[in-house]
Motif scaffolding. Sequence first.
Motif, PDB file in Angstrom:
ATOM      1  N   GLY A 231       0.701  -1.217   0.101  1.00 59.81           N
ATOM      2  CA  GLY A 231      -0.260   0.089   0.072  1.00 59.81           C
ATOM      3  C   GLY A 231       0.823   1.322  -0.237  1.00 59.81           C
ATOM      4  O   GLY A 231       0.475   2.326  -0.089  1.00 59.81           O
ATOM      5  N   TYR A 232       2.033   0.982   0.162  1.00 59.53           N
ATOM      6  CA  TYR A 232       3.045   2.365   0.166  1.00 59.53           C
ATOM      7  C   TYR A 232       3.758   2.584  -1.186  1.00 59.53           C
ATOM      8  O   TYR A 232       4.466   3.575  -1.316  1.00 59.53           O
ATOM      9  N   GLY A 233       3.475   1.828  -2.027  1.00 50.73           N
ATOM     10  CA  GLY A 233       4.001   2.051  -3.471  1.00 50.73           C
ATOM     11  C   GLY A 233       3.291   2.370  -4.624  1.00 50.73           C
ATOM     12  O   GLY A 233       2.260   2.997  -4.445  1.00 50.73           O
ATOM     13  N   THR A 234       3.656   2.225  -5.762  1.00 55.28           N
ATOM     14  CA  THR A 234       3.017   2.659  -7.026  1.00 55.28           C
ATOM     15  C   THR A 234       1.743   1.720  -7.362  1.00 55.28           C
ATOM     16  O   THR A 234       0.831   2.031  -8.199  1.00 55.28           O
ATOM     17  N   ILE A 235       1.976   0.436  -6.801  1.00 54.14           N
ATOM     18  CA  ILE A 235       0.701  -0.527  -7.303  1.00 54.14           C
ATOM     19  C   ILE A 235      -0.476  -0.177  -6.534  1.00 54.14           C
ATOM     20  O   ILE A 235      -1.629  -0.337  -6.764  1.00 54.14           O
ATOM     21  N   GLY A 236      -0.299   0.069  -5.040  1.00 56.63           N
ATOM     22  CA  GLY A 236      -1.307   0.370  -4.016  1.00 56.63           C
ATOM     23  C   GLY A 236      -2.113  -0.758  -3.479  1.00 56.63           C
ATOM     24  O   GLY A 236      -1.887  -1.791  -3.921  1.00 56.63           O
ATOM     25  N   PHE A 237      -2.784  -0.490  -2.210  1.00 55.49           N
ATOM     26  CA  PHE A 237      -3.141  -1.396  -1.356  1.00 55.49           C
ATOM     27  C   PHE A 237      -4.493  -2.111  -2.059  1.00 55.49           C
ATOM     28  O   PHE A 237      -4.431  -3.415  -2.123  1.00 55.49           O
ATOM     29  N   THR A 238      -5.294  -1.566  -2.910  1.00 50.95           N
ATOM     30  CA  THR A 238      -6.474  -2.014  -3.289  1.00 50.95           C
ATOM     31  C   THR A 238      -5.879  -3.194  -4.649  1.00 50.95           C
ATOM     32  O   THR A 238      -6.746  -4.205  -4.652  1.00 50.95           O
ATOM     33  N   ASN A 239      -5.098  -2.885  -5.460  1.00 49.18           N
ATOM     34  CA  ASN A 239      -4.750  -3.631  -6.492  1.00 49.18           C
ATOM     35  C   ASN A 239      -4.161  -4.928  -5.850  1.00 49.18           C
ATOM     36  O   ASN A 239      -4.248  -6.185  -6.334  1.00 49.18           O
ATOM     37  N   LEU A 240      -3.229  -4.913  -4.737  1.00 53.20           N
ATOM     38  CA  LEU A 240      -2.891  -5.783  -4.336  1.00 53.20           C
ATOM     39  C   LEU A 240      -3.640  -6.831  -3.616  1.00 53.20           C
ATOM     40  O   LEU A 240      -3.537  -8.023  -3.694  1.00 53.20           O
ATOM     41  N   LYS A 284      -7.814  -3.576   5.309  1.00 53.32           N
ATOM     42  CA  LYS A 284      -8.054  -2.399   5.451  1.00 53.32           C
ATOM     43  C   LYS A 284      -6.426  -1.891   5.643  1.00 53.32           C
ATOM     44  O   LYS A 284      -5.700  -2.085   6.456  1.00 53.32           O
ATOM     45  N   PHE A 285      -6.170  -0.775   5.024  1.00 55.76           N
ATOM     46  CA  PHE A 285      -4.787  -0.115   4.661  1.00 55.76           C
ATOM     47  C   PHE A 285      -4.564   0.565   6.069  1.00 55.76           C
ATOM     48  O   PHE A 285      -5.358   1.057   6.607  1.00 55.76           O
ATOM     49  N   ASN A 286      -3.344   0.364   6.569  1.00 51.28           N
ATOM     50  CA  ASN A 286      -2.582   0.847   7.646  1.00 51.28           C
ATOM     51  C   ASN A 286      -1.884   2.239   7.425  1.00 51.28           C
ATOM     52  O   ASN A 286      -0.656   1.796   6.861  1.00 51.28           O
ATOM     53  N   PRO A 287      -2.410   3.320   7.380  1.00 56.02           N
ATOM     54  CA  PRO A 287      -1.425   4.351   6.916  1.00 56.02           C
ATOM     55  C   PRO A 287      -0.278   4.806   8.196  1.00 56.02           C
ATOM     56  O   PRO A 287       0.613   5.427   7.695  1.00 56.02           O
ATOM     57  N   ASN A 288      -0.398   4.012   9.356  1.00 57.10           N
ATOM     58  CA  ASN A 288       0.672   4.090  10.539  1.00 57.10           C
ATOM     59  C   ASN A 288       1.513   3.153  10.620  1.00 57.10           C
ATOM     60  O   ASN A 288       1.887   2.757  11.725  1.00 57.10           O
ATOM     61  N   LEU A 289       1.771   2.670   9.568  1.00 59.23           N
ATOM     62  CA  LEU A 289       2.583   1.116   9.533  1.00 59.23           C
ATOM     63  C   LEU A 289       3.885   1.516  10.537  1.00 59.23           C
ATOM     64  O   LEU A 289       4.108   0.717  11.391  1.00 59.23           O
ATOM     65  N   LYS A 290       4.714   2.283  10.220  1.00 55.89           N
ATOM     66  CA  LYS A 290       6.009   2.488  11.038  1.00 55.89           C
ATOM     67  C   LYS A 290       5.907   2.942  12.121  1.00 55.89           C
ATOM     68  O   LYS A 290       6.443   2.526  13.375  1.00 55.89           O
ATOM     69  N   GLU A 291       5.027   3.813  12.559  1.00 54.76           N
ATOM     70  CA  GLU A 291       4.576   4.167  13.971  1.00 54.76           C
ATOM     71  C   GLU A 291       4.111   2.701  14.933  1.00 54.76           C
ATOM     72  O   GLU A 291       4.611   2.606  15.993  1.00 54.76           O
ATOM     73  N   ASP A 292       3.164   2.263  14.088  1.00 49.69           N
ATOM     74  CA  ASP A 292       2.581   1.137  14.838  1.00 49.69           C
ATOM     75  C   ASP A 292       3.593  -0.098  15.140  1.00 49.69           C
ATOM     76  O   ASP A 292       3.756  -0.741  15.975  1.00 49.69           O
TER      77      ASP A 292
END
Length: 298
Positions: A231-240, A284-292
């Motif tokens: 979800g952090y790259g050019t392919i994106g969460f939904t496509n993966l 569900k995409f997690n936009p706080n991966l690093k913090e978590d």
Amino acid sequence: MIIGSHVSFGKEQIYNATKEAISYGANTFMIYTGAPQNTVRSEINIEYLNKAKELMKENNIDINNVIAHAPYIINLANKSKIESWYFSINFLKKEIKRCEVLGIKYIVLHPGSHVSHTKEEGIQNIIDALNLVISDNDKCMILLETMAGKGSEVGSNILELKEIIEGLKIKNIGICLDTCHLNDSGIDIANFDNYLEEFDKIIGIDKIKCVHVNDSKNAISSHKDRHENIGYGTIGFTNLINVINNPKLKDIPKILETPYVSSKDKDKDMPPYKLEIEMIRNNKFNPNLKEDLIKLYK
Ligand code: FE
Ligand code: FE
Ligand code: ZN
């Protein structure tokens, strides 16, 4: 959903790997049977193997879904140093034997880089090599990985992979898709169904035995091969997610090879897999991966 990540084959070998996979909430995993960059291999320890098998049973990990990956230095496409080419062939044979001892059914292989040869020669070298490696009674099947087309890599399109398979005397071989590599080779993952349809016509969808699920740091057709977190790259969460949940690939193991996330302390980079598997399972995409991850591994 059969999902896991690359894990390390540590001191206690597959027992370490199994424990690591379980710590991520995975129900499968992928290992290199030693360091990915070299061919130093310790003997398989049966005690660790038995402990691993027991632990797998308790945690619903089916060994049939566990994947191995051959080291990068194996290059079957380049015959310019004939002794290196034979070394690759013999090493791959040994890796297959190691997998058989472990009970692993699939080993992923990069087809190779043709270097100073033409692409056609490279493909022929791969065919000649695989014809020396593959035998009728192998219990572990080689999976050719779809490549990004970095440098002189062979296998960045369906037709090259088909040509290799067609040249084989024994067709005991499968394919491992890699979403980052597909994107970088020019496939639009947003139209993954079209790709699968084309793949089915040319090679046959039944040949797909594993999917590496990675986002990409680079744009489509970049031929770079740099993995990114889900979800952090050019392919994106939904496509993966759509690849993972594609009904045609339902029973195929999905393996994450996304990068560790760096923390301030450089030698303490954090494996993202537990939280990425959570994202995928919860859809569900997690936009706080690093913090978590910092919270998780503090
Ligand atoms: Fe690979
Ligand atoms: Fe891969
Ligand atoms: Zn890659």
